[in-house]
Enzyme design. Structure first.
Site, PDB file in Angstrom:
ATOM      1  N   GLU A  37       0.826  -1.218   0.000  1.00  0.00           N
ATOM      2  CA  GLU A  37       0.000   0.000   0.000  1.00  0.00           C
ATOM      3  C   GLU A  37       0.859   1.267   0.000  1.00  0.00           C
ATOM      4  O   GLU A  37       2.074   1.226   0.219  1.00  0.00           O
ATOM      5  CB  GLU A  37      -0.947   0.010   1.208  1.00  0.00           C
ATOM      6  CG  GLU A  37      -0.228   0.025   2.547  1.00  0.00           C
ATOM      7  CD  GLU A  37      -1.031   0.677   3.675  1.00  0.00           C
ATOM      8  OE1 GLU A  37      -1.503   1.816   3.493  1.00  0.00           O
ATOM      9  OE2 GLU A  37      -1.153   0.048   4.735  1.00  0.00           O
ATOM     10  N   VAL A 119      -5.434   0.338   3.086  1.00  0.00           N
ATOM     11  CA  VAL A 119      -5.614  -1.113   2.962  1.00  0.00           C
ATOM     12  C   VAL A 119      -6.841  -1.397   2.082  1.00  0.00           C
ATOM     13  O   VAL A 119      -6.780  -2.230   1.167  1.00  0.00           O
ATOM     14  CB  VAL A 119      -5.763  -1.759   4.358  1.00  0.00           C
ATOM     15  CG1 VAL A 119      -6.251  -3.199   4.246  1.00  0.00           C
ATOM     16  CG2 VAL A 119      -4.420  -1.706   5.102  1.00  0.00           C
ATOM     17  N   ASP A 151     -16.522   5.585  14.430  1.00  0.00           N
ATOM     18  CA  ASP A 151     -15.319   5.524  13.598  1.00  0.00           C
ATOM     19  C   ASP A 151     -14.881   4.073  13.426  1.00  0.00           C
ATOM     20  O   ASP A 151     -14.258   3.487  14.312  1.00  0.00           O
ATOM     21  CB  ASP A 151     -14.199   6.374  14.221  1.00  0.00           C
ATOM     22  CG  ASP A 151     -13.013   6.531  13.289  1.00  0.00           C
ATOM     23  OD1 ASP A 151     -12.958   5.831  12.260  1.00  0.00           O
ATOM     24  OD2 ASP A 151     -12.137   7.366  13.586  1.00  0.00           O
ATOM     25  N   ALA A 154     -13.013   1.705   6.866  1.00  0.00           N
ATOM     26  CA  ALA A 154     -13.544   1.028   5.672  1.00  0.00           C
ATOM     27  C   ALA A 154     -12.726  -0.219   5.330  1.00  0.00           C
ATOM     28  O   ALA A 154     -13.179  -1.056   4.547  1.00  0.00           O
ATOM     29  CB  ALA A 154     -13.554   1.995   4.491  1.00  0.00           C
ATOM     30  N   ASP A 155     -11.543  -0.352   5.935  1.00  0.00           N
ATOM     31  CA  ASP A 155     -10.741  -1.566   5.701  1.00  0.00           C
ATOM     32  C   ASP A 155     -11.525  -2.822   6.082  1.00  0.00           C
ATOM     33  O   ASP A 155     -11.397  -3.863   5.435  1.00  0.00           O
ATOM     34  CB  ASP A 155      -9.455  -1.545   6.546  1.00  0.00           C
ATOM     35  CG  ASP A 155      -8.465  -0.475   6.126  1.00  0.00           C
ATOM     36  OD1 ASP A 155      -8.680   0.177   5.087  1.00  0.00           O
ATOM     37  OD2 ASP A 155      -7.469  -0.292   6.870  1.00  0.00           O
ATOM     38  N   LYS A 172      -3.531  -2.452  15.911  1.00  0.00           N
ATOM     39  CA  LYS A 172      -2.885  -1.517  16.841  1.00  0.00           C
ATOM     40  C   LYS A 172      -3.820  -1.171  17.982  1.00  0.00           C
ATOM     41  O   LYS A 172      -5.022  -1.038  17.782  1.00  0.00           O
ATOM     42  CB  LYS A 172      -2.560  -0.237  16.075  1.00  0.00           C
ATOM     43  CG  LYS A 172      -1.217   0.316  16.393  1.00  0.00           C
ATOM     44  CD  LYS A 172      -0.895   1.524  15.565  1.00  0.00           C
ATOM     45  CE  LYS A 172      -0.832   1.265  14.081  1.00  0.00           C
ATOM     46  NZ  LYS A 172      -2.045   1.080  13.369  1.00  0.00           N
TER      47      LYS A 172
END
Ligand code: PSU
Ligand code: MN
Length: 319
Positions: A37, A119, A151, A154-155, A172
């Site tokens: 990416e 991603v 939140d 969209a990955d 993470k």
């Protein structure tokens, strides 16, 4: 339901898509390919470490027997297989490049801009080109406090729909790891731990959460991908590869840094697509570069595993 990009008319796709000749050659020869990416270059790390790392990641993929295909949008063209100059361009422009996820793609293309692919959008473009394995650092996920902010990257929705395996160092802990795993489960996205039953948390090898399946080799991962897609079960797979011991950070120390960074982000009113880049640079600043060094090493580690999985998949995909 998303339209499956592989079913698009290839002639029409060429109106938007540029695949580098070396990648076309690799596809024709069934050479293993690993997608990479570009948001990690423009928004994930500072210049010049971002460019150095991106080039080192490509070298690492090559050294492990696969062809690297860094993906971005350049002058409105979906580009598969950036050259060194193009990677340097994105790295130097940094935050000026549009961070481009699925929803941003039509604008960046129509306005003929440069877009750094997340991603999600890297998966989309990789799938258009027929690339099935993708290595990066960390995926987006469900953010802490998502129950009020909503939140959610969209990955996750892309992983639900687009058939690309994403090798990462887990999720993470700027995110809510538990909620991210719940979301992936609901969407039917398998989460594989590479040689571990514990979900890794990017800077650290472990978290409080278990993965669905631990697989002990790249061959087993490739067999799992072949079985999933062979049965027509479209969608992505998360391959969680823990950071190497030598670079893993202290869990208590990093948790404190992350909690404080999130508080500062809220005070400054930063939200949406700015969140992750803000937190990454804040954490790197507070840890005086230790987190950046860890980030670089875990990406290299994922590039190695991504190449191994692509090699194994190429061996069995023609059978
Ligand atoms: N995590 C990192 N580095 C990154 C990203 C995530 O450690 O650069 C980037 C990836 O491109 C990922 C994106 O897809 O952030 C997620 O952003 P958002 O949460 O806005 O979807
Ligand atoms: Mn978000």
């Amino acid at each position: 339901m998303h339209h499956n990009p592989t079913q698009l008319n290839p002639a029409k796709l060429n109106n938007y898509l540029d695949i580098h000749p070396r990648i076309k050659q690799a596809i024709a020869n069934n050479t293993p390919i690993v997608a990479l990416e570009s948001t990690i270059i423009s928004h994930g790390m500072p210049y010049p470490k971002n460019v150095e790392t991106a080039l080192l990641v490509e070298q690492t993929v090559r050294a492990n027997g696969a062809e690297p295909a860094t993906i971005a949008i350049l002058n409105g063209r979906l580009t598969v297989g950036l050259d060194e100059q193009q990677i340097t361009h994105l790295g130097q422009r940094g935050l000026e490049v549009v961070k481009t996820s699925r929803r941003d793609m039509p604008f960046v293309v129509a306005l003929q801009q440069d877009g750094a692919t997340t991603v999600a959008s890297t998966m989309i473009i990789a799938a258009m080109a027929g690339i099935q394995v993708f290595a990066t650092g960390g995926i987006g996920g469900v953010h802490r406090h998502a129950e009020t902010t909503m939140d959610i990257s969209a990955d996750l929705q892309e992983l639900a729909n687009t058939s690309v395996a994403v090798v990462c160092a887990g999720v993470k802990s700027i995110l809510d790891i538990g909620l991210t795993l719940e979301y992936l489960e609901t969407q039917g996205v398998p989460v594989v731990g590479y040689k571990t039953k514990i979900m890794p948390a990017f800077y650290t090898k472990t978290s409080r959460f278990e993965v669905d399946y631990a697989l002990e080799s790249a061959a087993h991962i490739a067999q799992t991908l072949k079985a999933k897609w062979g049965m027509g079960l479209d969608g992505g797979v998360v391959v969680a590869n823990p950071i190497p011991d030598a670079y893993a950070m202290d869990p208590v120390a990093i948790e404190k840094v992350i909690t404080e960074a999130i508080e500062e982000m809220q005070q400054q009113g930063i939200h949406g697509k700015q969140s992750t880049p803000f937190l990454l640079s804040k954490i790197a600043q507070v840890t005086q570069g230790e987190s950046l060094a860890a980030n670089i090493q875990l990406v290299l580690n994922n590039a190695r595993l991504g190449a191994d999985v692509a090699v194994e998949l190429a061996k069995i995909s023609s059978v």
